[in-house]
Design a protein around this motif. Structure first.
Motif, short mmCIF file in Angstrom:
data_model
loop_
_atom_site.label_atom_id
_atom_site.label_comp_id
_atom_site.label_asym_id
_atom_site.label_seq_id
_atom_site.Cartn_x
_atom_site.Cartn_y
_atom_site.Cartn_z
N GLN A 75 0.74 -1.10 -0.02
CA GLN A 75 0.15 -0.01 -0.09
C GLN A 75 0.85 1.22 -0.02
O GLN A 75 0.66 2.27 -0.56
N PRO A 119 -4.73 -3.88 -0.24
CA PRO A 119 -3.93 -2.54 0.04
C PRO A 119 -4.13 -1.60 -1.19
O PRO A 119 -4.21 -0.53 -0.77
N TYR A 120 -4.40 -2.04 -2.42
CA TYR A 120 -4.08 -1.22 -3.55
C TYR A 120 -5.58 -0.52 -3.52
O TYR A 120 -5.65 0.58 -3.76
N ALA A 175 -5.79 2.13 -0.96
CA ALA A 175 -4.97 3.39 -1.15
C ALA A 175 -5.84 4.20 -2.26
O ALA A 175 -5.98 5.40 -2.14
#
Length: 47
Positions: free
Chosen positions: A10, A38-39, A42
């Motif tokens: 991230q 995590p992507y 973000a």
């Protein structure tokens, strides 16, 4: 646009958004990416 960062974290995306800038992030209409949590986190945080 295509952007490639080091490592699959991230924090890597956080670096991208910092470079891309708040004004540019606010204009993003669509994102195609790996659907790794995590992507996604973000992108949701910045766009």
């Amino acid at each position: 646009m295509l952007w490639v960062g080091k490592d699959r974290r991230q924090e890597t995306w956080e670096e991208f958004f910092s470079l891309f800038g708040e004004q540019n992030c606010s204009g993003v209409e669509a994102v195609a990416m790996d659907m790794w949590d995590p992507y996604q986190a973000a992108v949701r945080k910045h766009c």
